[in-house]
Design a protein around this motif. Structure first.
Motif, mmCIF file in Angstrom:
data_model
loop_
_atom_site.group_PDB
_atom_site.id
_atom_site.type_symbol
_atom_site.label_atom_id
_atom_site.label_comp_id
_atom_site.label_asym_id
_atom_site.label_seq_id
_atom_site.Cartn_x
_atom_site.Cartn_y
_atom_site.Cartn_z
ATOM 1 N N LEU A 207 21.605 18.766 -6.892
ATOM 2 C CA LEU A 207 20.332 19.472 -6.835
ATOM 3 C C LEU A 207 19.252 18.592 -6.238
ATOM 4 N N SER A 208 19.626 17.638 -5.466
ATOM 5 C CA SER A 208 18.629 16.730 -4.905
ATOM 6 C C SER A 208 18.205 17.189 -3.536
ATOM 7 N N GLY A 209 17.277 16.481 -2.970
ATOM 8 C CA GLY A 209 16.805 16.831 -1.647
ATOM 9 C C GLY A 209 17.540 16.106 -0.551
ATOM 10 N N GLN A 210 18.610 15.394 -0.895
ATOM 11 C CA GLN A 210 19.361 14.682 0.110
ATOM 12 C C GLN A 210 20.058 15.650 1.046
ATOM 13 N N THR A 211 20.379 15.164 2.226
ATOM 14 C CA THR A 211 21.016 16.022 3.225
ATOM 15 C C THR A 211 22.515 15.931 3.109
ATOM 16 N N GLU A 212 23.133 17.079 3.069
ATOM 17 C CA GLU A 212 24.589 17.144 2.955
ATOM 18 C C GLU A 212 25.218 16.875 4.308
ATOM 19 N N SER A 213 26.317 16.168 4.304
ATOM 20 C CA SER A 213 27.001 15.869 5.544
ATOM 21 C C SER A 213 27.491 17.141 6.192
ATOM 22 N N PRO A 214 27.350 17.283 7.492
ATOM 23 C CA PRO A 214 27.799 18.499 8.159
ATOM 24 C C PRO A 214 29.271 18.721 7.916
ATOM 25 N N GLN A 215 29.617 19.985 7.767
ATOM 26 C CA GLN A 215 31.019 20.326 7.491
ATOM 27 C C GLN A 215 31.925 19.942 8.634
ATOM 28 N N SER A 216 31.360 19.967 9.836
ATOM 29 C CA SER A 216 32.184 19.682 11.008
ATOM 30 C C SER A 216 32.661 18.240 11.034
ATOM 31 N N GLU A 217 31.990 17.351 10.265
ATOM 32 C CA GLU A 217 32.375 15.953 10.278
ATOM 33 C C GLU A 217 33.665 15.726 9.495
ATOM 34 N N THR A 218 34.017 16.669 8.647
ATOM 35 C CA THR A 218 35.252 16.537 7.876
ATOM 36 C C THR A 218 36.409 17.098 8.689
ATOM 37 N N PRO A 219 37.422 16.337 8.947
ATOM 38 C CA PRO A 219 38.550 16.840 9.740
ATOM 39 C C PRO A 219 39.142 18.071 9.114
ATOM 40 N N ALA A 220 39.527 19.015 9.970
ATOM 41 C CA ALA A 220 40.047 20.285 9.480
ATOM 42 C C ALA A 220 41.306 20.102 8.665
ATOM 43 N N THR A 221 42.047 18.999 8.992
ATOM 44 C CA THR A 221 43.309 18.797 8.293
ATOM 45 C C THR A 221 43.159 17.932 7.043
ATOM 46 N N ALA A 222 41.977 17.365 6.833
ATOM 47 C CA ALA A 222 41.778 16.492 5.676
ATOM 48 C C ALA A 222 41.825 17.302 4.395
ATOM 49 N N PRO A 223 42.564 16.847 3.394
ATOM 50 C CA PRO A 223 42.639 17.597 2.139
ATOM 51 C C PRO A 223 41.337 17.523 1.357
ATOM 52 N N ALA A 224 41.055 18.583 0.632
ATOM 53 C CA ALA A 224 39.865 18.587 -0.216
ATOM 54 C C ALA A 224 40.072 17.632 -1.380
ATOM 55 N N SER A 225 39.050 16.870 -1.701
ATOM 56 C CA SER A 225 39.165 15.878 -2.763
ATOM 57 C C SER A 225 38.658 16.389 -4.095
ATOM 58 N N SER A 226 38.068 17.574 -4.112
ATOM 59 C CA SER A 226 37.543 18.125 -5.360
ATOM 60 C C SER A 226 37.507 19.639 -5.283
ATOM 61 N N LYS B 170 19.490 14.054 -11.161
ATOM 62 C CA LYS B 170 19.132 14.390 -9.788
ATOM 63 C C LYS B 170 19.973 13.555 -8.826
ATOM 64 N N GLY B 171 20.610 14.248 -7.876
ATOM 65 C CA GLY B 171 21.407 13.550 -6.884
ATOM 66 C C GLY B 171 22.862 13.370 -7.254
ATOM 67 N N SER B 172 23.262 13.827 -8.449
ATOM 68 C CA SER B 172 24.664 13.681 -8.855
ATOM 69 C C SER B 172 25.364 15.030 -8.815
ATOM 70 N N SER B 173 26.669 15.026 -8.596
ATOM 71 C CA SER B 173 27.434 16.264 -8.579
ATOM 72 C C SER B 173 27.915 16.573 -9.984
ATOM 73 N N ILE B 174 28.331 17.813 -10.200
ATOM 74 C CA ILE B 174 28.782 18.209 -11.535
ATOM 75 C C ILE B 174 30.267 17.920 -11.693
ATOM 76 N N CYS B 175 30.679 17.731 -12.934
ATOM 77 C CA CYS B 175 32.093 17.521 -13.249
ATOM 78 C C CYS B 175 32.670 18.825 -13.794
ATOM 79 N N ASP B 176 33.999 18.924 -13.763
ATOM 80 C CA ASP B 176 34.668 20.124 -14.242
ATOM 81 C C ASP B 176 35.290 19.941 -15.620
ATOM 82 N N THR B 177 35.680 18.727 -15.962
ATOM 83 C CA THR B 177 36.341 18.487 -17.241
ATOM 84 C C THR B 177 35.603 17.430 -18.044
#
Length: 544
Positions: A11-30, A518-525
């Motif tokens: 929920l921070s004001g930081q800029t998210e890395s463009p999606q295009s920078e992630t290789p299409a074949t790279a597996p999702a890490s979360s 602020k600036g941290s991502s949420i956890c699932d477990t």
């Protein structure tokens, strides 16, 4: 087992890395990354879903504050000057010597002849609503974390129960029947706010969760603001018509909600309902289609809510010391803030002005607070904002102690319970005090809005709905106590505003014991969150 970290802010004001920078074949890490690859950051489908979900909060607000108009003390005048004195106690006058200014059925007080009833009887309907909310908060919201209902169905059932109870309340024949139906109404609405907030924020990407969460506050504000207009349109009509105007649209909304709103993909995934998870993401996604094969990109997500017991989420929550500490702290902070929030809202009669104007000014300040939170949430620190707004509200309450509003010249008492104000005499002398009160209410609104988002960020997905529901229980408890404080404050407003100031500043200061999110991502477990708690002792920047 924790997942690799990501630098994407929640929920921070930081800029998210463009999606295009992630290789299409790279597996999702979360799970976050997998969901966002499919649905994108924020699209029209998500906006429509979030808006439909958040609309439930408008009806929630209407039922929360409708008693301000339906249970209002009506004004009266003498019809027999020889037997009646406008300065006398109404209950000491012969009944044939005075009459109500409006038709008897405009308020439950005049409709059921409660003008001389005890303060307990007259306050019973308003207290019943919050007592029902208190009871419902312990029973209903945890079902949204369980395997039985989920976020969507729980929100639908809660809103429908609230609406039907409100509709039946319009047919009440006495205060006892009316109070029971208000209990049922409050019981139903207990999980509306929690489910709407959690469900709407779990349907969007990380960067927009804060703003989408504030969207629920905006709709709540619009619902609050609609009340004085509905009441004014029905001025002189039966109090029952206000319930019809607020309950029937809510029932229609429930039908639309059932067919148009989707379940939380996060909750579906954690419950092992992979096919529904895929279908939901594909229906609201604007980037790529998801297939079963994509699910293997995530090696392991511990499903801690596999227990079918509806209170399993609460049990998990109370097994961790850090979770109990966070929960207790947020509840204390929210209780103190809501003492002022509900006290200023339900105590509108303390202002020397028209009831419709009072509620409208409060609703406008609530709307302004929601808008300010919407645009600023990504820039606001959680701890600093809650503490700062709490202090401002407390200072304003202290200023009201110096010059209580009801002591301002320009008003004349009919008796201590029924006050008639001159048409314009109060305006020149009380605008400053009214402004201070509105600023105090605005600050408490800002604090509670930020605290709602803060609570979402402090707990992982598997217990988030139940944790925020427990926090809301503290809010509702303040709603039960605040009307009692306001009633006592009619005799001593200095003490009333002193209690307001002490409650919000003292309780608000507890926020300093919470971690900044602020600036941290949420956890699932719970394990992921606990891993972060332990890791932050050596590294402040570690995220899930």
């Amino acid at each position: 087992m924790s997942r690799p970290s990501t630098t994407t802010p929640l929920l921070s004001g930081q800029t998210e890395s463009p999606q295009s920078e992630t290789p299409a074949t790279a597996p999702a890490s979360s799970l976050d990354e997998l969901i966002e690859r499919c649905i994108g950051d924020f699209g029209w489908a998500q906006f429509l879903q979030a808006s439909l979900i958040s609309l439930s909060r408008a009806f929630d607000a209407q039922q929360t504050f409708v008693s301000v108009f339906t249970n209002a003390d009506p004004t009266w005048h003498c019809t027999s000057p020889s037997l009646c004195n406008s300065a006398a106690d109404l209950c000491q006058l012969p009944r044939n010597s005075w009459t109500w200014d409006m038709p008897m059925d405009t308020s439950i007080v005049s409709d059921w002849s409660l003008e001389c009833a005890s303060s307990f009887i007259r306050g019973l309907p308003a207290s019943s609503f919050f007592l029902g909310s208190l009871a419902g908060g312990f029973i209903l919201p945890t079902l949204a974390d369980s395997t039985s209902l989920g976020r969507k169905n729980m929100l639908l059932l809660s809103c429908l129960l609230m609406s039907l109870a409100s509709l039946f309340a319009a047919a009440s024949t006495n205060i006892w029947m009316y109070s029971v139906l208000r209990i049922v109404c409050g019981f139903g609405r207990a999980s509306v706010g929690t489910c709407a907030l959690v469900l709407s924020t779990e349907l969007v990407g990380k960067r927009r969760r804060g703003q989408v969460g504030v969207l629920t506050f905006l709709f709540y504000s619009f619902g609050y603001l609609s009340l004085p207009f509905i009441a004014y349109l029905n001025k002189g009509s039966s109090w029952r018509s206000i319930y019809l105007w607020t309950s029937i649209p809510a029932i229609i909304y429930c039908l639309l909600f059932h067919f148009l709103v989707r379940e939380s993909p996060r909750w579906l995934f954690l419950q092992g309902r992979k096919e529904e998870f895929i279908a939901t993401l594909n229906s609201i996604g604007n980037r790529k289609s998801l297939t079963v094969g994509n699910l293997f990109e995530i090696d392991a997500i511990e499903q801690e809510s596999s227990d079918t017991d509806i209170y399993s989420a609460i049990k998990i929550l109370f097994k961790k010391g850090w979770a109990i500490g966070r929960l207790f702290t947020v509840m204390v902070v929210g209780f103190g803030i809501c003492i002022v929030y509900y006290g200023m809202s339900l105590g509108n009669g303390s202002l020397g002005s028209d009831l419709y104007l009072n509620v409208t000014l409060n609703a406008l300040s609530e709307l302004l607070a929601a808008l300010a939170t919407f645009f600023l949430i990504r820039r606001l620190s959680r701890k600093g904002s809650v503490l700062g707004f709490s202090i401002v509200s407390g200072v304003c309450s202290c200023m009201l102690m110096i010059t209580p509003i009801s002591n301002i010249s320009g008003s004349s008492n009919n008796n201590k319970d029924h006050i008639h104000y001159t048409e314009s005499g109060w305006i020149s002398t009380s605008w400053l005090q009214i402004g201070i009160k509105i600023l105090s209410f605005f600050s408490s609104s800002m604090a509670i809005h930020v605290l709602h988002i803060y609570a979402l960020e402090l707990f992982p997905t598997c217990v988030r709905n139940s944790a925020t529901a427990m926090v809301r229980e503290a809010f509702i408890l303040a709603g039960v106590i605040s009307p009692m404080l306001v009633a006592a404050g009619r005799e001593n407003e200095v003490l009333l505003y002193g209690v307001f100031a002490l409650a919000i500043v003292f309780c608000g200061s507890f926020v300093t014991f919470l971690p900044e999110t602020k600036g941290s991502s949420i956890c699932d477990t719970m394990d992921e969150e606990e891993h972060r708690v332990m890791a932050t002792k050596t590294s402040k920047n570690l995220v899930c």
